[in-house]
Enzyme design. Sequence first.
Site, PDB file in Angstrom:
ATOM      1  CB  VAL A  37      -0.884  -0.016   1.270  1.00 37.02           C
ATOM      2  CG1 VAL A  37      -1.766   1.212   1.324  1.00 37.02           C
ATOM      3  CG2 VAL A  37      -1.712  -1.300   1.332  1.00 37.02           C
ATOM      4  CB  CYS A  38       1.145   4.167  -2.262  1.00 41.39           C
ATOM      5  SG  CYS A  38       2.001   5.755  -2.294  1.00 41.39           S
ATOM      6  CB  VAL A  39       3.955   5.369   2.671  1.00 39.44           C
ATOM      7  CG1 VAL A  39       4.971   6.038   1.759  1.00 39.44           C
ATOM      8  CG2 VAL A  39       3.908   6.047   4.021  1.00 39.44           C
TER       9      VAL A  39
END
Lengths: 131, 119
Positions: B77-79
């Site tokens: 999941v993209c931070v």
Amino acid sequence: MSDMDDMDEGSGIVKKFMFLNRKAPHGTVYALEGLEVVLITAAFDQDVSMVFTDDGVYQLLKGIDTKGIEVKDFSKTYRALDGYDIEKLYVDQASMDARGLTEDDLIVDVTTLSVAEMANLMAEQDVVISF
Amino acid sequence: MQFGILVNEGPYSHQASDSAYLFARTAIEKGHKVPRVFFYHDGVYNSSRLATPPQDDRNVAARWSKLAADHGVDLVVCVAAAQRRGITDGVLGDNFRISGLGQLVEMGIQYDRLVTFGD
């Protein structure tokens, strides 16, 4: 660039990445978050091209002012792209024509391509990411 | 063949995550590899363990978790996208992890194909 910290770099592989920008700069988050991916890809020393088509051509429009809609204006980032060695910027001729735009309306220097030329460019890519 | 998968839309409102899941599952069944799935834009919402859809509907987050458990798929999941949307380690479902966009770029560099699911 904190995203660089946890990455396994140095593979030495350089691929052709094309980023296809299809959406207006505001109204949805795609243009803003898409730009973040473009910058990271350039930081990985990949061969980056950006294409602006459909309403995506509006991302490069001169004179964008976001004060009225109270969102971040990231339009200056496009001018900074050459600092990241991102110099291959293309716009779709038909999309420009349909919106009454010419290259003079844009904040950066671009190459205008026909649909056929765009198809050829796309066929040369290793990775195409569309936002 | 090694497939990287990018999911750009959230669950239920859009079919993107369902299509990506079915693609990934089928690719694995056919003997291909799906080492990683990357969630970006509203796609980060696919990772929330707080979602409780009705019993007679699919649970989008849970079936991603199960695919990862069964086949070792890395669910990233993209931070930056997650922080914008309130997705933190505290709400992540099993086998999801938060990391940087470099993980997406790596898929493009290392795998045979990068397949995007979005609008």
